[in-house]
Design an enzyme around this catalytic site. Structure first.
Site, PDB file in Angstrom:
ATOM      1  N   SER A 136       0.782  -1.561  -0.369  1.00  0.00           N
ATOM      2  CA  SER A 136      -0.101  -0.031  -0.179  1.00  0.00           C
ATOM      3  C   SER A 136       0.930   0.997  -0.008  1.00  0.00           C
ATOM      4  O   SER A 136       2.166   1.346   1.598  1.00  0.00           O
ATOM      5  CB  SER A 136      -0.923   0.088   1.293  1.00  0.00           C
ATOM      6  OG  SER A 136      -2.121   1.403   0.867  1.00  0.00           O
ATOM      7  N   LYS A 162      -1.191  -1.051  -4.136  1.00  0.00           N
ATOM      8  CA  LYS A 162      -2.368  -0.152  -3.622  1.00  0.00           C
ATOM      9  C   LYS A 162      -1.661   0.965  -4.028  1.00  0.00           C
ATOM     10  O   LYS A 162      -0.882   1.417  -3.323  1.00  0.00           O
ATOM     11  CB  LYS A 162      -3.022  -0.445  -2.849  1.00  0.00           C
ATOM     12  CG  LYS A 162      -4.158  -0.029  -2.272  1.00  0.00           C
ATOM     13  CD  LYS A 162      -5.000  -0.409  -0.754  1.00  0.00           C
ATOM     14  CE  LYS A 162      -4.538  -0.184   0.228  1.00  0.00           C
ATOM     15  NZ  LYS A 162      -5.701  -0.726   0.979  1.00  0.00           N
ATOM     16  N   LYS A 164      -2.829   5.011  -2.702  1.00  0.00           N
ATOM     17  CA  LYS A 164      -4.199   5.681  -1.903  1.00  0.00           C
ATOM     18  C   LYS A 164      -4.547   6.999  -3.345  1.00  0.00           C
ATOM     19  O   LYS A 164      -4.012   7.530  -3.308  1.00  0.00           O
ATOM     20  CB  LYS A 164      -3.662   6.560  -1.177  1.00  0.00           C
ATOM     21  CG  LYS A 164      -3.065   5.439   0.240  1.00  0.00           C
ATOM     22  CD  LYS A 164      -4.418   4.269   1.120  1.00  0.00           C
ATOM     23  CE  LYS A 164      -3.571   3.403   1.772  1.00  0.00           C
ATOM     24  NZ  LYS A 164      -5.148   3.151   2.556  1.00  0.00           N
ATOM     25  N   ASP A 189      -7.181   3.141  -3.280  1.00  0.00           N
ATOM     26  CA  ASP A 189      -7.891   3.167  -1.819  1.00  0.00           C
ATOM     27  C   ASP A 189      -8.038   4.821  -1.218  1.00  0.00           C
ATOM     28  O   ASP A 189      -7.382   4.827  -1.390  1.00  0.00           O
ATOM     29  CB  ASP A 189      -6.737   2.631  -0.988  1.00  0.00           C
ATOM     30  CG  ASP A 189      -7.626   2.329   0.766  1.00  0.00           C
ATOM     31  OD1 ASP A 189      -9.207   2.713   0.737  1.00  0.00           O
ATOM     32  OD2 ASP A 189      -7.067   1.603   1.312  1.00  0.00           O
ATOM     33  N   GLU A 214     -10.686   0.634  -3.102  1.00  0.00           N
ATOM     34  CA  GLU A 214     -11.282   0.638  -1.889  1.00  0.00           C
ATOM     35  C   GLU A 214     -12.483   1.367  -1.190  1.00  0.00           C
ATOM     36  O   GLU A 214     -11.486   2.608  -1.116  1.00  0.00           O
ATOM     37  CB  GLU A 214      -9.914   0.082  -1.528  1.00  0.00           C
ATOM     38  CG  GLU A 214     -10.176  -0.718  -0.241  1.00  0.00           C
ATOM     39  CD  GLU A 214      -8.736  -1.401   0.527  1.00  0.00           C
ATOM     40  OE1 GLU A 214      -7.933  -1.046   0.057  1.00  0.00           O
ATOM     41  OE2 GLU A 214      -8.536  -1.062   1.976  1.00  0.00           O
ATOM     42  N   ASP A 239     -14.077  -2.094   3.241  1.00  0.00           N
ATOM     43  CA  ASP A 239     -12.945  -2.267   3.932  1.00  0.00           C
ATOM     44  C   ASP A 239     -13.730  -1.149   5.697  1.00  0.00           C
ATOM     45  O   ASP A 239     -14.390  -2.002   6.164  1.00  0.00           O
ATOM     46  CB  ASP A 239     -11.569  -0.911   3.826  1.00  0.00           C
ATOM     47  CG  ASP A 239     -10.352  -0.981   4.931  1.00  0.00           C
ATOM     48  OD1 ASP A 239     -10.416  -1.435   6.263  1.00  0.00           O
ATOM     49  OD2 ASP A 239      -8.975  -0.312   4.794  1.00  0.00           O
ATOM     50  N   LYS A 263      -9.486  -6.609   8.342  1.00  0.00           N
ATOM     51  CA  LYS A 263      -8.100  -6.370   9.216  1.00  0.00           C
ATOM     52  C   LYS A 263      -8.674  -6.386  10.627  1.00  0.00           C
ATOM     53  O   LYS A 263      -9.951  -6.329  10.840  1.00  0.00           O
ATOM     54  CB  LYS A 263      -8.321  -4.974   9.509  1.00  0.00           C
ATOM     55  CG  LYS A 263      -8.193  -4.432   7.376  1.00  0.00           C
ATOM     56  CD  LYS A 263      -7.483  -2.918   8.246  1.00  0.00           C
ATOM     57  CE  LYS A 263      -7.501  -2.816   6.736  1.00  0.00           C
ATOM     58  NZ  LYS A 263      -7.645  -0.828   6.749  1.00  0.00           N
ATOM     59  N   GLY A 291      -3.650  -4.166   5.954  1.00  0.00           N
ATOM     60  CA  GLY A 291      -2.975  -3.365   7.468  1.00  0.00           C
ATOM     61  C   GLY A 291      -2.976  -2.092   7.701  1.00  0.00           C
ATOM     62  O   GLY A 291      -3.347  -1.279   6.997  1.00  0.00           O
TER      63      GLY A 291
HETATM   64  O1  OSB Z   1      -6.623   1.936   4.805  1.00  0.00           O
HETATM   65  O2  OSB Z   1      -6.466   0.001   4.045  1.00  0.00           O
HETATM   66  C1  OSB Z   1      -6.072   1.355   4.682  1.00  0.00           C
HETATM   67  C2  OSB Z   1      -2.871   2.541   6.657  1.00  0.00           C
HETATM   68  C3  OSB Z   1      -4.202   3.051   7.881  1.00  0.00           C
HETATM   69  C4  OSB Z   1      -4.973   3.008   7.991  1.00  0.00           C
HETATM   70  C5  OSB Z   1      -5.540   2.630   6.764  1.00  0.00           C
HETATM   71  C6  OSB Z   1      -5.142   1.607   5.748  1.00  0.00           C
HETATM   72  C7  OSB Z   1      -4.109   1.322   5.933  1.00  0.00           C
HETATM   73  C8  OSB Z   1      -3.135   1.357   5.263  1.00  0.00           C
HETATM   74  C9  OSB Z   1      -1.795   0.625   4.815  1.00  0.00           C
HETATM   75  O3  OSB Z   1      -3.404   0.842   3.500  1.00  0.00           O
HETATM   76  C10 OSB Z   1      -1.866  -0.683   5.278  1.00  0.00           C
HETATM   77  C11 OSB Z   1       0.161  -1.227   5.336  1.00  0.00           C
HETATM   78  O4  OSB Z   1       0.965  -1.039   4.834  1.00  0.00           O
HETATM   79  O5  OSB Z   1       0.122  -1.688   6.467  1.00  0.00           O
HETATM   80 MG    MG Z   2      -8.079   0.652   3.085  1.00  0.00          MG
END
Ligand code: OSB
Ligand code: MG
Length: 369
Positions: A136, A162, A164, A189, A214, A239, A263, A291
């Site tokens: 991510s 992924k 953001k 995402d 996402e 999510d 998660k 994550g």
């Molecule tokens: O939306 O998946 C998410 C991190 C913090 C809060 C929300 C998210 C995330 C990530 C990071 O996408 C995933 C990771 O590398 O741990």
């Molecule tokens: Mg997410």
């Protein structure tokens, strides 16, 4: 097992690189680690709440208080038969799934150690010896920086990227990334940055054949996602809004998504994560493990979770060195050249705690007895 005491530790750990989502930029994690003691053994958990109540309602300090004043007192001094009981013992607490889940996961780890099992076996996983990994990547200051990061991650072998997105960092940027990397497995995402009336904008992302988009809409919404999904070719992955197996059933019935990100913290621990996984499996919805910028303990728990059979898509569980100069576990989590993480057979979550380093990053400790 008799729960004799629960120790909470607050850690402060700077990230190697800042991580930016549509809701905030994080430079340093503040993480609550849970140690559950019984019979000379310790089980370990990690509470995945962020530093601010922006991803969901929880944050580090709320998690500390809920774990200390509501979750731990329900368990300490109690004789429990199995880790599966913990979820039921703390269910009267509304919300605060991450605080509940971090403690619950520690009891699973404890139980695994008592049985001499690796955690993945204890939870009924083990469908694969290596879990497929994606990364991510947060919002960057420039597209060039994003391209550079993607090149590095692909070079390390990660199987999907992924990125953001948020309004102003979306169609144009995703288009340029897709043009530069025409054949990678790519997804976006939004972390709830859009509303249903943005459907036309989100539809433009269909041109870039993403694996999924996402959580485009509100953090607590399923209904608008159900209205959006038929307008898109790209599958929606939920999510934030899926906090229980029941939510997953509702979302699937409403056709609000094609994929679900699980998660451990968001759903309150392994018991609920397993139920959610099972619901999705029966209904033909693939899942992957999300994550929360975890330190090594939470990361190791995610690896165990991702060995359940329906975790068929690469998740956001990646190597320790993407986050930390030094992790609190030894060895650190590492990636194979194929972009996988190999599971380990040691009892419990499979790695050693690096006591010395954990002490070094601990800023507060409290024991509930
Ligand atoms: O939306 O998946 C998410 C991190 C913090 C809060 C929300 C998210 C995330 C990530 C990071 O996408 C995933 C990771 O590398 O741990
Ligand atoms: Mg997410």
């Amino acid at each position: 097992m008799k729960i004799e005491g629960i120790v909470l530790r607050l850690l402060r750990m700077p990230l190697v690189h800042f991580f930016e989502t549509s809701f905030s930029r994080t430079y340093e994690r503040q993480i609550v680690i849970v140690e559950v003691k019984s019979d000379g053994l310790s089980g370990w958990g990690e509470i995945t709440a962020g530093e601010h109540p922006f991803y969901n309602e929880e944050w580090t300090e709320s998690a500390w208080i809920i774990a200390r004043d509501y979750v731990a007192p329900r368990l300490v001094g109690r004789e429990i038969e199995a880790a599966t009981e913990v979820d039921g013992l703390t269910r009267h607490i509304r919300g605060h799934n991450m605080a509940r889940g971090g403690v619950e996961a520690a009891v699973w780890d404890l139980q695994a150690r008592r049985h001499g099992n690796p955690l993945w076996r204890e939870i009924g996983g083990g469908a694969r010896r290596e879990i497929p990994c994606g990364v991510s990547i947060g919002i960057q200051d420039s597209v060039e920086q994003l391209v550079e990061k993607i090149e590095r991650e692909l070079g390390d072998g990660y199987q999907r990227i992924k990125m953001k997105i948020k309004p102003g960092w979306d169609v144009d940027v995703v288009g340029r990334i897709r043009e530069r990397f025409p054949s990678i497995r790519l997804m976006a995402d939004a972390n709830s940055a859009y509303m249903l009336h943005d459907a036309a904008r989100l539809k433009q992302l269909d041109d870039f054949y993403l694996m999924m988009i996402e959580q485009p809409l509100a953090h607590d919404d399923i209904i608008d996602h159900a209205a959006l999904q038929p307008q898109l070719h790209t599958p929606i992955c939920l999510d934030e809004c899926i906090r229980s197996a029941h939510h997953a059933e509702q979302a699937i019935t409403m056709k609000a998504c094609g994929i679900i990100n699980i998660k451990l913290g968001r759903v309150g621990g392994f018991a609920e994560a397993k139920r959610l996984h099972d619901v999705c499996e029966v209904r033909g919805i693939p899942v992957w493990c999300g994550g929360m910028l975890e330190a090594g303990i939470g990361r190791a728990h995610n690896i165990a979770l991702a060995t359940l059979p329906n975790f068929t898509l690469p998740g956001d569980v990646s190597a320790s060195n993407r986050y930390w100069k030094r992790d609190i576990i030894s060895p650190p989590v590492e990636i194979t050249p194929k972009g996988t993480i190999a599971i380990r057979d040691e009892p419990g979550f499979g790695y050693e705690i690096d006591d010395e380093f954990m002490r070094h990053v601990t800023v507060r400790t409290q024991e509930v007895r």
